[in-house]
Write an enzyme that holds these catalytic residues in place. Structure first.
Site, PDB file in Angstrom:
ATOM      1  N   ARG A 134      -2.191   0.244  -5.008  1.00  0.00           N
ATOM      2  CA  ARG A 134      -2.251  -0.385  -3.693  1.00  0.00           C
ATOM      3  C   ARG A 134      -3.342   0.203  -2.802  1.00  0.00           C
ATOM      4  NH1 ARG A 134       3.285  -2.638  -3.253  1.00  0.00           N
ATOM      5  NH2 ARG A 134       2.775  -3.252  -1.147  1.00  0.00           N
ATOM      6  N   GLU A 178     -14.714 -17.643  -9.999  1.00  0.00           N
ATOM      7  CA  GLU A 178     -13.875 -16.503 -10.378  1.00  0.00           C
ATOM      8  C   GLU A 178     -14.669 -15.531 -11.253  1.00  0.00           C
ATOM      9  OE1 GLU A 178     -11.311 -14.965  -9.661  1.00  0.00           O
ATOM     10  OE2 GLU A 178     -10.634 -13.906 -11.453  1.00  0.00           O
ATOM     11  N   LYS A 193     -15.137 -11.650 -10.427  1.00  0.00           N
ATOM     12  CA  LYS A 193     -14.703 -10.616 -11.384  1.00  0.00           C
ATOM     13  C   LYS A 193     -15.847  -9.657 -11.666  1.00  0.00           C
ATOM     14  CE  LYS A 193     -11.550 -10.802 -11.620  1.00  0.00           C
ATOM     15  NZ  LYS A 193     -10.286 -11.010 -11.123  1.00  0.00           N
ATOM     16  N   TRP A 222      -5.937   3.141   1.530  1.00  0.00           N
ATOM     17  CA  TRP A 222      -7.058   2.208   1.414  1.00  0.00           C
ATOM     18  C   TRP A 222      -7.623   2.126   2.827  1.00  0.00           C
ATOM     19  CZ3 TRP A 222      -8.151  -2.904   3.200  1.00  0.00           C
ATOM     20  CH2 TRP A 222      -9.223  -3.513   2.547  1.00  0.00           C
ATOM     21  N   HIS A 247     -30.726 -27.354  -5.189  1.00  0.00           N
ATOM     22  CA  HIS A 247     -30.815 -27.484  -3.735  1.00  0.00           C
ATOM     23  C   HIS A 247     -31.034 -26.144  -3.049  1.00  0.00           C
ATOM     24  CE1 HIS A 247     -29.887 -31.676  -4.050  1.00  0.00           C
ATOM     25  NE2 HIS A 247     -28.778 -31.416  -4.725  1.00  0.00           N
ATOM     26  N   LYS A 299      -5.226  -3.334  -4.769  1.00  0.00           N
ATOM     27  CA  LYS A 299      -4.537  -4.432  -5.439  1.00  0.00           C
ATOM     28  C   LYS A 299      -3.804  -5.304  -4.446  1.00  0.00           C
ATOM     29  CE  LYS A 299      -3.050  -6.251  -9.346  1.00  0.00           C
ATOM     30  NZ  LYS A 299      -4.068  -7.125  -9.941  1.00  0.00           N
ATOM     31  N   ASN A 325       0.944   2.426   6.761  1.00  0.00           N
ATOM     32  CA  ASN A 325       0.124   1.329   6.230  1.00  0.00           C
ATOM     33  C   ASN A 325       0.022   0.274   7.293  1.00  0.00           C
ATOM     34  OD1 ASN A 325       1.698   1.539   3.035  1.00  0.00           O
ATOM     35  ND2 ASN A 325      -0.285   2.249   3.674  1.00  0.00           N
ATOM     36  N   GLY A 326      -1.150  -0.336   7.406  1.00  0.00           N
ATOM     37  CA  GLY A 326      -1.300  -1.421   8.378  1.00  0.00           C
ATOM     38  C   GLY A 326      -2.371  -1.050   9.386  1.00  0.00           C
ATOM     39  N   GLU A 360     -16.494  -7.417  -8.639  1.00  0.00           N
ATOM     40  CA  GLU A 360     -15.412  -6.447  -8.414  1.00  0.00           C
ATOM     41  C   GLU A 360     -15.554  -5.222  -9.300  1.00  0.00           C
ATOM     42  OE1 GLU A 360     -11.205  -8.482  -7.204  1.00  0.00           O
ATOM     43  OE2 GLU A 360     -11.989  -9.064  -9.158  1.00  0.00           O
ATOM     44  N   CYS A 372       0.957  -1.195   0.000  1.00  0.00           N
ATOM     45  CA  CYS A 372       0.000   0.000   0.000  1.00  0.00           C
ATOM     46  C   CYS A 372       0.879   1.098   0.000  1.00  0.00           C
ATOM     47  CB  CYS A 372      -0.686  -0.351   1.088  1.00  0.00           C
ATOM     48  SG  CYS A 372      -1.524   0.571   2.129  1.00  0.00           S
TER      49      CYS A 372
HETATM   50  C1  G6P Z   1      -7.172  -8.334  -2.875  1.00  0.00           C
HETATM   51  C2  G6P Z   1      -7.517  -7.972  -4.316  1.00  0.00           C
HETATM   52  C3  G6P Z   1      -7.945  -9.245  -5.079  1.00  0.00           C
HETATM   53  C4  G6P Z   1      -6.811 -10.264  -4.994  1.00  0.00           C
HETATM   54  C5  G6P Z   1      -6.489 -10.616  -3.537  1.00  0.00           C
HETATM   55  C6  G6P Z   1      -5.248 -11.495  -3.420  1.00  0.00           C
HETATM   56  O1  G6P Z   1      -8.322  -8.718  -2.169  1.00  0.00           O
HETATM   57  O2  G6P Z   1      -8.570  -7.001  -4.369  1.00  0.00           O
HETATM   58  O3  G6P Z   1      -8.158  -8.901  -6.441  1.00  0.00           O
HETATM   59  O4  G6P Z   1      -7.177 -11.419  -5.687  1.00  0.00           O
HETATM   60  O5  G6P Z   1      -6.196  -9.398  -2.817  1.00  0.00           O
HETATM   61  O6  G6P Z   1      -4.126 -10.773  -3.848  1.00  0.00           O
HETATM   62  P1  G6P Z   1      -2.728 -11.461  -4.117  1.00  0.00           P
HETATM   63  O7  G6P Z   1      -1.796 -10.300  -4.401  1.00  0.00           O
HETATM   64  O8  G6P Z   1      -2.328 -12.218  -2.860  1.00  0.00           O
HETATM   65  O9  G6P Z   1      -2.907 -12.376  -5.273  1.00  0.00           O
END
Ligand code: G6P
Length: 619
Positions: A36, A493, A497, A87, A516, A614, A113-114, A500, A12
């Site tokens: 980030r 997935e 997607k 973030w 079910h 990200k 960050n954190g 998101e 981040c």
């Molecule tokens: C966040 C992102 C996702 C991503 C996940 C894992 O939640 O918004 O898009 O898949 O982290 O990220 P990584 O860098 O560990 O693949």
């Protein structure tokens, strides 16, 4: 470290530097770190290091570009500067909560960050000392603690000592940078969130990752958890008994976030896949085209074959890729394998010396995944990783594994890295498998053709995708279904997607589960996205589709079959036939394009969707 650095990939948001035009460098660094976190941005600067007047700051909600407009050149020529892209974790997205946070007299300012877990307790202590907090963040306590410490520490102690005393009172995770007026330098601390120091002719900098260092620094030093330093133009200052980090040459080149002919990075990255897939395969298939040879792991294939189980730990898209990878391992070996959502990892039950736990991650910085690996190690498991970002915390923590070689991925929604995770996982499964050579050869041969297949699919699909996007926009949330392991994971997935980048709530499930319960959602016109590769589950998928159709659903059928199943489609998206085990690669492409199309038509900033980041470096 067994990782082999064939290509350079990046992944981040803290940047600080001491240089002739430090604030300009910070703004540029923040731009490169924006992926980030991007709900607000801010910077602080000291123009003359000896000057003890309050530190100038500026911050704003929104993107770094909005910060640049607000700053409007006011910080030109500053000598020391720190900045942040946020973030939000504690406190809403407001100017007040944006970083940097400053002491009440304005002489100290910090970026973080954190998460500071004991911020409430520290805040009470500060209130008792007469400090008032002006934001809702967990971060602000640190700056007032530092202010109190500097003002009350015994004579003869350094500013770094005051900083270390404050750090010793914090619990949680952090990457921190602080500047203090009247002092030359930037105080930095790392514990559970990444920080890298870079140096070059322009000066010395600190950043959440190496990305902004390309072109500005020639050497980098990765900070370790527990490190607290003062960065100065003359180098790094540490407390007496503390080791300084060692610099190593910065390798590779910076790949600019440039969509080129595409309107968005996400679309570019979808179209990058023929190349990124070639890269992940390159050098990892034997010369005779029969065997996969994924190296970089501490354990040899023979040693891995003797293990009791292989765990995969990951989050989000990487988790769905891991589910597919586990399917491959189960199919091609006799080893038990299971994928776990990292934040739910039951390490105690599934880890021992006779196990391997693999972290799968684009960034290599995801805190939940790092924590799961830490737990795995604690319970005796061997650990390794499949990561995209070279030099990331995960690759260094595990010290062995394989890089994904997808190149930098900037769009928040992962596309090309998903495919490369699946490809690297497949190579891993084949490398350790002892299935007959003939079977392996057929799969490996088709695997090598994948970049070309994907390339042709990317040219052909547009019209049907547009129709499918319109159906979803007009008729409401889609249900994604697949069957048989691989396709049901692609369905998951697909739903992720779509959520998101279009903000449409979606569900996904194996076709067999529909009856079910979730079938109650289907009404006249409900869109169902059905993934039907030509595999052993095709007939069962036909049954699931008929169950939906007879209740009025409109079927968006994604299939490589040219058989009668296509007659069930309201909208047919044809994919190219390939080996059934490779269907995730051909079927994920229309899913990504569909999510993109719906997002764009809804007017979402698909590269930077709301509330996401990200790289999530908090739990
Ligand atoms: C966040 C992102 C996702 C991503 C996940 C894992 O939640 O918004 O898009 O898949 O982290 O990220 P990584 O860098 O560990 O693949």
């Amino acid at each position: 470290m067994k990782y082999n650095r064939q290509l350079l990939e990046l992944m981040c948001g803290i940047f600080g530097c001491i240089a002739d035009d430090a604030a300009a460098m910070v703004l540029e660094g923040l731009r490169k770190l924006e992926y980030r976190g991007y709900d607000s941005a801010g910077l602080a600067a000291i123009f003359s290091p000896g000057d003890s007047s309050p530190i100038e700051t500026e911050k704003t909600t929104g993107y770094v570009s909005e910060l640049v407009s607000k700053v409007n050149g006011r910080f030109d020529g500053a000598k020391i500067s720190i900045g942040h892209t946020r973030w939000a974790t504690h406190g809403g997205v407001t100017d007040q909560n944006a970083h940097p946070h400053s002491s009440n007299d304005g002489n100290i300012t910090i970026v973080h960050n954190g998460i500071i877990e004991n911020s409430a307790e520290l805040s009470n202590r500060l209130n008792n000392l007469g400090y008032s907090l002006s934001s809702e963040t967990d971060t602000e306590v640190i700056v007032h603690l530092l202010d109190h410490e500097i003002k009350t520490q015994p004579d003869g102690l350094l500013i770094l000592d005051a900083f270390c005393t404050v750090i010793s009172k914090l619990r949680g995770s952090w990457a921190l940078a602080a500047i203090v007026s009247g002092h030359e330098g930037i105080l930095v601390s790392r514990s559970g969130a990444p920080l890298v120091i870079g140096r070059g002719e322009a000066g010395i900098s600190v950043s959440s990752d190496v990305l902004p260092f390309y072109g500005a620094c020639s050497e980098v030093a990765y900070m370790n958890d527990g490190d607290n330093f003062l960065l100065t133009t003359n180098g790094i200052v540490a407390q007496d008994d503390v080791e300084k980090p060692t610099f190593e040459a910065l390798e590779g080149v910076y790949d600019e976030e440039d969509p080129g002919i595409f309107p968005h990075m996400m679309l570019k990255e979808i179209h990058d896949q023929p190349t990124s897939l070639s890269n992940v395969l390159s050098g990892r298939i034997s010369a005779d085209g029969v065997n996969a040879e994924l190296s970089g792991f501490d354990l040899s294939p023979a040693e891995i074959r003797k293990l009791e189980r292989i765990n995969l730990v990951a989050c989000g898209t990487a988790y769905y890729a891991s589910e597919i990878i586990s399917s491959y391992i189960r199919k091609f070996t006799c080893i038990r394998s299971e994928a776990f959502i990292a934040s739910e990892f039951p390490a105690k039950s599934v880890c021992s010396q006779n196990t391997l736990t693999i972290g799968v991650s684009q960034s290599g910085e995801t805190k939940d995944t790092l924590d799961a690996l830490f737990e795995a190690k604690k319970y005796g498991s061997n650990v390794s990783s499949l990561c995209n970002v070279i030099g990331s915390t995960m690759s260094r923590m595990t010290g062995n594994g394989a890089y994904l070689h997808a190149g930098p991925e900037f769009a928040v929604a992962s596309t090309k890295v998903f495919s490369n995770m699946v490809a690297a996982g497949l190579l891993f499964a084949l490398t350790i498998s002892d299935i007959p050579n003939l079977e392996k050869k057929k799969l490996v041969q088709d695997l090598r053709k994948l970049p070309n297949i994907i390339s042709s699919q990317l040219i052909d699909a547009d019209e049907a995708i547009e129709q499918a996007a319109n159906l979803i926009l007009e008729n409401g949330p889609p249900i994604f279904i697949g069957r048989g392991g691989l396709s049901s994971y692609i369905a998951k997935e697909g739903a992720l997607k779509m959520m998101e980048i279009s903000y449409i709530p979606c569900i996904s499930l194996p076709g067999g589960e529909l009856k079910h319960g979730p079938i109650a959602l289907i009404t006249q016109g409900s869109p169902v996205v059905a993934l039907v590769p030509s595999d052993s589950k095709l007939n069962l998928m036909e049954t699931s589709i008929r169950e939906c159709k007879s209740r009025g659903a409109k079927i968006i059928l994604i299939t490589d079959s040219e058989g009668p199943i296509s007659e069930l489609a309201d909208i047919l998206i044809q994919t190219t036939q390939t080996h059934p085990d490779l269907s995730p690669f051909t079927h994920i492409i229309p899913i990504q394009l569909l999510a993109y199309q719906v997002g764009v038509e809804k007017g979402v900033n698909v590269d930077r969707p709301r509330n996401l980041a990200k790289s999530v470096t908090v739990v």
